[in-house]
Structures are given as structure tokens and as C-alpha cells.
Design a protein around this motif. Structure first.
Motif, PDB file in Angstrom:
ATOM      1  N   ASP A  93      -9.370   0.300 -10.551  1.00 37.33           N
ATOM      2  CA  ASP A  93     -10.349   0.179  -9.462  1.00 37.33           C
ATOM      3  C   ASP A  93     -10.767   1.581  -9.053  1.00 37.33           C
ATOM      4  OD1 ASP A  93     -10.209  -2.802  -8.832  1.00 37.33           O
ATOM      5  OD2 ASP A  93      -8.102  -2.256  -8.660  1.00 37.33           O
ATOM      6  N   ASN A 131      -1.405  -3.349  -0.547  1.00 36.51           N
ATOM      7  CA  ASN A 131      -1.237  -4.808  -0.541  1.00 36.51           C
ATOM      8  C   ASN A 131      -0.036  -5.181   0.307  1.00 36.51           C
ATOM      9  OD1 ASN A 131      -3.193  -6.030  -2.618  1.00 36.51           O
ATOM     10  ND2 ASN A 131      -2.369  -4.236  -3.665  1.00 36.51           N
ATOM     11  N   HIS A 168      -3.365  -1.062 -13.539  1.00 34.24           N
ATOM     12  CA  HIS A 168      -2.381  -1.905 -12.860  1.00 34.24           C
ATOM     13  C   HIS A 168      -2.771  -3.367 -13.051  1.00 34.24           C
ATOM     14  CE1 HIS A 168      -5.624  -1.079 -10.045  1.00 34.24           C
ATOM     15  NE2 HIS A 168      -5.315  -2.201  -9.415  1.00 34.24           N
ATOM     16  N   THR A 183      -1.690 -12.254  -0.663  1.00 33.42           N
ATOM     17  CA  THR A 183      -1.702 -10.850  -0.225  1.00 33.42           C
ATOM     18  C   THR A 183      -2.850 -10.576   0.738  1.00 33.42           C
ATOM     19  OG1 THR A 183      -3.135 -10.079  -2.042  1.00 33.42           O
ATOM     20  CG2 THR A 183      -0.758 -10.035  -2.439  1.00 33.42           C
ATOM     21  N   PHE A 229      -8.485  -1.619  -0.461  1.00 32.81           N
ATOM     22  CA  PHE A 229      -8.548  -0.345  -1.171  1.00 32.81           C
ATOM     23  C   PHE A 229      -8.599   0.718  -0.092  1.00 32.81           C
ATOM     24  CE2 PHE A 229     -10.629  -3.172  -4.315  1.00 32.81           C
ATOM     25  CZ  PHE A 229      -9.607  -3.096  -5.248  1.00 32.81           C
TER      26      PHE A 229
HETATM   27  O1  LIG Z   1      -1.582  -7.725  -5.544  1.00 38.45           O
HETATM   28  C1  LIG Z   1      -1.159  -6.752  -6.130  1.00 38.45           C
HETATM   29  O2  LIG Z   1       0.051  -6.542  -6.261  1.00 38.45           O
HETATM   30  C2  LIG Z   1      -2.144  -5.768  -6.754  1.00 38.45           C
HETATM   31  C3  LIG Z   1      -3.549  -6.254  -6.698  1.00 38.45           C
HETATM   32  C4  LIG Z   1      -4.532  -5.336  -7.368  1.00 38.45           C
HETATM   33  O3  LIG Z   1      -4.789  -5.424  -8.524  1.00 38.45           O
HETATM   34  C5  LIG Z   1      -5.169  -4.303  -6.572  1.00 38.45           C
HETATM   35  O4  LIG Z   1      -4.842  -4.134  -5.385  1.00 38.45           O
HETATM   36  O5  LIG Z   1      -6.054  -3.618  -7.147  1.00 38.45           O
END
Ligand SMILES: O=C(O)CCC(=O)C(=O)O
Length: 266
Positions: free
Chosen positions: A153, A174, A236, A249, A253
């Protein structure tokens, strides 16, 4: 990137600018913040959040449901832009109302973040100065084995804007409001790919094939109530939710802007 994480406890430790710098420089791979919210707060929020009427399907990630709108999708589909910005003033109050009579886990996460930059937090905006929503709610279903493929991202990959290009770092914060009985690990990889290389491998999709990335350098199964900060410019992924239940969650960002402010957006 060192394949280790730092562990803090929100009940006694402060997240500092040194921590976020260590993450941005790759000296640590993730910052885990235990007890960012209580299990009672999280359970209360889930009561309303799990009602399918409160979420809608994410347009790019199969079986992922969301409450809120990601900039990533609004950037692809201009028709979603206004709905996206409409969420800015309502997101935090909405989570507060859903958590009532307990405190909002999202407010706890923002409170923890408030000490993590040299210049504090500012509302996120691009150069048009429209305030962006500070977070989003994501719901992964274990019955559907919801996963998020390995991806990167970077706001400047999504929009050609001077604020986005000027970010010194981009993190993901998160807070884990619920976890399924198995799976749902956060996976972090040391790969750093440029935009052309990423799209060459990902094709039209948002993510990379699992076999391209291999074994993660860090794999974390978060606890309910824990918050984790990662560098989203590194690859990730979220491994498939399994067993029963949901992975839920509250996610933001977080950009470190050219002036040293942290700006959270979704
Ligand atoms: O939920 C998570 O552990 C990571 C999610 C994710 O890919 C992000 O926050 O970019």
C-alpha cells in the motif's frame, strides 16, 4: 528489514517517534501494542458490526466486507469519490455509537498513535485539502476463508498528488476487534518491489500470488484488543481466516508527511 517485532503494552508503554522511525527504516518489522482496547469494548462493538446490514462487500477482495470506503477504490472509480469523503466526519462517531456504553476502540487506537510522531496527528488530506476518513472497518469470514493476497500500500501509487508523493513513510495501523478460531495471521515479507514490477507480477489483481512471496519473514496471529503497526510499503498479507468466527479490524493507513505530522486515512 529485521525479522523481529517490538512488543508494547498500551497500559504502561507509550508509542514514540523512535518506534515509528525504527519501523520506517526497517530496523523492526512490526510494532505490536497489546491491550490497545479491552476485550469487553471489542465484544460490544462486534455485536453491531457483525450485522450484515452494517457492512458491504469490498469490490476488489473476495469475501471481505467493509464499513466505510477505501481511498484505493475511490481512486479507481471516480463515482465513489463523494461517498468516500462523506465518511470523513462520520466514521469515528459511528464507531463510538456502536461501542456504547464502552469507549470506542478506534479512539483508543488514535490516542496511542498521537504520541508516535514528532509533530502529532493531523487530519489526512491530499493537496485539495478535503479531509479523508480516518479509518475503515474490515470483516473477514472464517466460513469463506477470507484472505488478503500479498500486496503493497503506497498512496502515491494510487493518486498522482504532491502530498502523496511527499510522504516519508506509510504505515498500517490495525486494531484487532475479533479473531477467528484459526488462521487470520498477518504476514510480512522483506520484498520491496517498485510499482512496475509489482503490476507486472500482480497483473490486473490487487495482490501477488502466494507462491511468488514464499514463507513470510514475520507471521503474527494477533490477539483480540491488540493493535499492530506495520510498514505498508513492504509486502504484507492476511492469511486465510479459518475455523469459525470472524476476523474484524479497525484499520487506518498512517502517512508521515513532509512536515513530520502523522495523518491517518482509509
Ligand atoms: O489486517 C491486517 O492484519 C493487515 C491488513 C492490511 O493488509 C493492511 O493494513 O494493509
Amino acid at each position: 528489514m529485521k525479522n523481529q517485532d517490538i512488543e508494547l503494552d498500551a497500559r504502561r508503554d507509550k508509542l514514540t517517534a523512535e518506534h515509528t522511525e525504527a519501523l520506517a527504516n526497517g530496523h523492526v518489522g512490526a510494532i505490536r501494542i497489546k491491550h490497545a482496547a479491552s476485550k469487553t469494548q471489542c465484544a460490544k462493538l462486534c455485536e453491531t458490526a457483525l450485522d450484515p446490514a452494517n457492512t458491504h462487500a469490498h469490490a476488489a477482495v473476495p469475501n471481505l466486507r467493509i464499513l466505510g470506503q477505501p481511498f484505493y477504490l475511490a481512486a479507481i472509480d471516480g463515482k465513489l469519490r463523494d461517498t468516500y469523503y462523506d465518511f470523513a466526519p462520520v466514521f469515528a462517531p459511528m464507531i463510538r455509537a456502536m461501542s456504547d456504553p464502552y469507549g470506542s476502540p478506534f479512539d483508543s487506537a488514535v490516542g496511542i498513535l498521537s504520541t508516535a510522531g514528532k509533530r502529532g496527528i493531523r487530519p489526512a488530506s491530499l493537496s485539495d485539502e478535503r479531509v479523508m476518513p480516518p479509518g475503515i472497518f474490515r470483516l473477514y469470514d472464517a466460513a469463506a476463508c477470507t484472505e488478503v493476497l500479498p500486496h503493497i500500500d503506497r498512496l502515491e501509487w494510487e493518486v498522482d498528488d504532491s502530498v502523496a508523493h511527499g510522504l516519508r513513510a506509510q504505515f498500517g495501523l490495525n486494531l484487532y476487534v475479533d479473531m477467528p478460531t484459526a488462521g487470520g495471521e498477518l504476514a510480512i515479507y522483506r520484498h520491496r518491489l517498485d510499482k512496475a514490477e509489482f503490476h507486472r507480477i500482480a497483473g490486473d489483481g490487487y495482490g501477488l500470488p502466494w507462491d511468488f512471496v514464499g514463507e513470510p519473514d514475520i507471521k503474527i496471529r494477533p490477539d483480540v484488543g491488540e493493535a499492530i503497526l506495520i510498514d505498508t510499503r513492504r509486502v504484507h498479507a492476511v492469511m486465510a481466516a479459518r475455523g469459525t468466527g470472524h476476523r474484524v479490524t479497525l484499520s487506518s493507513f498512517v502517512g508521515l508527511d513532509a512536515d513530520g505530522h502523522l495523518m491517518p486515512w482509509a
